[in-house]
Scaffold this motif. Structure first.
Motif, short mmCIF file in Angstrom:
data_model
loop_
_atom_site.label_atom_id
_atom_site.label_comp_id
_atom_site.label_asym_id
_atom_site.label_seq_id
_atom_site.Cartn_x
_atom_site.Cartn_y
_atom_site.Cartn_z
N ALA A 99 5.09 -0.11 -12.73
CA ALA A 99 4.27 -1.26 -12.31
C ALA A 99 3.73 -1.08 -10.89
O ALA A 99 2.86 -1.83 -10.45
N LEU A 100 4.25 -0.09 -10.17
CA LEU A 100 3.88 0.04 -8.75
C LEU A 100 2.41 0.42 -8.51
O LEU A 100 1.83 0.00 -7.50
N PRO A 101 1.77 1.20 -9.43
CA PRO A 101 0.35 1.50 -9.17
C PRO A 101 -0.50 0.25 -9.02
O PRO A 101 -1.48 0.25 -8.27
N PRO B 55 6.26 -10.34 -15.84
CA PRO B 55 5.77 -9.31 -16.77
C PRO B 55 5.20 -8.08 -16.06
O PRO B 55 4.53 -8.19 -15.02
N HIS B 56 5.49 -6.95 -16.64
CA HIS B 56 5.12 -5.64 -16.12
C HIS B 56 3.65 -5.59 -15.70
O HIS B 56 2.75 -5.81 -16.52
N GLY B 57 3.44 -5.29 -14.43
CA GLY B 57 2.07 -5.09 -13.95
C GLY B 57 1.25 -6.36 -13.81
O GLY B 57 0.03 -6.29 -13.67
N SER B 58 1.90 -7.53 -13.84
CA SER B 58 1.15 -8.77 -13.69
C SER B 58 1.00 -9.12 -12.22
O SER B 58 1.75 -8.66 -11.37
N ALA C 52 10.18 -1.24 -2.59
CA ALA C 52 8.89 -1.05 -3.26
C ALA C 52 7.74 -1.42 -2.32
O ALA C 52 6.72 -0.72 -2.28
N HIS C 53 7.93 -2.47 -1.52
CA HIS C 53 6.86 -2.88 -0.59
C HIS C 53 6.56 -1.76 0.42
O HIS C 53 5.41 -1.46 0.71
N VAL D 159 6.78 6.83 -5.70
CA VAL D 159 8.02 6.62 -6.44
C VAL D 159 9.17 7.36 -5.75
O VAL D 159 10.28 6.82 -5.60
N ALA D 160 8.90 8.58 -5.29
CA ALA D 160 9.95 9.35 -4.60
C ALA D 160 10.36 8.63 -3.31
O ALA D 160 11.55 8.52 -2.99
N TRP D 161 9.37 8.10 -2.56
CA TRP D 161 9.70 7.35 -1.33
C TRP D 161 10.54 6.13 -1.69
O TRP D 161 11.52 5.82 -1.01
N ARG D 162 10.15 5.44 -2.74
CA ARG D 162 10.89 4.23 -3.09
C ARG D 162 12.34 4.53 -3.45
O ARG D 162 13.25 3.85 -3.00
N HIS D 163 12.53 5.57 -4.25
CA HIS D 163 13.91 5.90 -4.64
C HIS D 163 14.76 6.24 -3.42
O HIS D 163 15.91 5.83 -3.32
#
Ligand SMILES: [Zn+2]
Ligand SMILES: [Zn+2]
Length: 437
Positions: A417-419, A209-212, A141-142, A43-47
């Protein structure tokens, strides 16, 4: 004695079977135990990457961050591939197949309007215009997900049966005019020349949808072919059209005639297709019929036969329509960077589904419609069997019908949702290497 030996051998084979089975479970269990601390980093890397996006073929800072991370993990890293691409190979201790995992790194000329604390304030020049730059397609995010996957897989290097190639790719959104780039250029520069992977996986975040997870077997995303047509007529006063060869009238007719290819020439039972005109330029004022009109657009197809047919018919219509009016025409088809169909290997898709179902559950695993958008992951999955899927990153309570999609200045990614992305790429890799996919 015979009986005892038999019992022992059955016992041993059971232990052996459970060991073989548990290798995957053990490794995936390790990811679960470490997921919270790993996700804090992701998450820190993404931000950070989100706050400092870079345009296609200009991903210098992003690539440097990725290269440093991979180097710190102890991997041998190759940089400057296809301008700013980064590639590293993780060799497991035991021999086996090779899995390639791909993340794209570029942002878009979009001015961010999310109001997030880590929103981008970056600016750059695009096509000669000053623009805001934003990770409006979610490639931040990727990159962060794949950095996390690389960190985890490196930590289990001794237990890997085979190797993993991490591909951080520039210019997925298309290189600037006059430059090559993206997946195609990485392949041309030979990233798979010495060592070709057995399979390639990739994902894309989207406002679902979240996490789909959404997927489609076979032709899942369209081939995209930009086109350009230059119509040359004869300039005259707007009050004396009989003195002109009017290229604007020719452009009107051509645009109409192109749509008859879709409605009257194609067997649409086979697969759908799109021809769109995206720009028409001609003339400078109301009372001059100009001498030139330039028209540009895009073609989307899912089948190479239909693509060839559209190319043939468009050229034919362009030339015939111009000829009827006494104008001349130049046809550029395709014009610049084009993309093949993104094809998910049908057998591979079947084999990965149980793994994905284990992660998200039956309710959040969707077989999606075909997408008329295109992806340059297609160049990779043309070379080896590939599987490309979509990860839903809406907020948990968001209605997908009202959230902003990719390329919007409001495009929003819920970190929660990233995990799913980290787990999906890690599980697919481990299970493929262990011969379970
Ligand atoms: Zn995009
Ligand atoms: Zn994208």
């Amino acid at each position: 004695m015979v009986k005892t030996t038999k019992i022992i051998s059955v016992f041993l084979s059971l232990i052996f079977a459970s060991l073989v089975l548990s290798n995957t479970e053990r490794l995936e269990g390790k990811l679960d135990r470490n997921l919270d601390s790993l996700m804090k980093k992701v998450v820190a890397w993404r931000h950070d990457i989100h706050q400092y996006p870079e345009l296609s073929n200009r991903e210098y800072k992003t690539a440097a961050k990725v290269a440093k991370h991979l180097t710190d993990l102890g991997l041998e890293v190759k940089t400057d591939i296809a301008h700013t691409g980064v590639v590293a190979i993780l060799e497991g201790d035991k021999p086996g197949p090779m899995v390639a995992l791909r993340a794209d790194m570029d942002g878009l000329p979009v001015e961010e309007m999310t109001g997030l604390p880590f929103a981008s304030k970056e600016r750059d020049t695009y096509n000669g215009q000053e623009v805001g730059v934003m990770h409006a397609c979610g490639h931040d995010a990727h990159v962060a997900i794949l950095m996390g996957v690389a960190e985890f897989l490196t930590s289990i290097q001794k237990d890997l049966t085979g190797s993993v190639m991490f591909i951080f790719q520039p210019a997925e959104e298309g290189p600037p005019v006059g430059e090559g780039g993206g997946a195609q250029l990485m392949l041309e520069e030979g990233i798979w020349k010495d060592k070709k992977p057995d399979v390639v996986f990739g994902l894309h975040v989207t406002n679902a949808p979240h996490g789909s997870i959404a997927y489609r077997e076979g032709a899942s995303m369209a081939a995209a072919d930009p086109w350009k047509i230059i119509i040359k007529g004869r300039q005259a006063h707007g009050s004396r059209p009989w003195d002109s060869v009017d290229p604007i009238m020719v452009a009107f007719q051509m645009g109409n005639n192109f749509q008859t290819i879709i409605s009257r020439k194609l067997d649409l039972r086979e697969s759908p297709a799109v021809i769109s005109v995206g720009s028409i330029h001609g003339g400078v004022r109301s009372n001059i019929i100009p001498d030139v009109v330039e028209m540009e657009g895009t073609i989307r197809t899912f089948d190479s036969g239909i693509r060839d047919k559209i190319f043939f018919e468009m050229r034919n219509i362009a030339e015939s329509t111009a000829k009827m009016a006494g104008a001349s025409v130049e046809v550029f088809l395709p014009n610049g960077q084009n993309y093949p169909v993104t094809y998910n290997d049908e057998d591979l898709t079947k084999r990965v589904l149980p793994s994905l179902k284990k992660i998200v559950g039956e309710d959040l695993l969707y077989r999606s419609e075909r997408t008329t958008g295109a992806e340059d992951f297609s160049f990779f999955s043309q070379e080896v069997p590939g599987f490309y899927f979509f990860l839903g990153v809406n907020k948990t309570d968001a209605d997908p019908l009202t959230t902003s999609g990719n390329h919007s200045p409001f495009f929003y990614i819920d970190d929660g949702a990233l995990p799913v992305g980290v787990k999906a790429l890690s599980h697919l890799t481990i299970e493929y290497l262990n011969g379970e996919i």
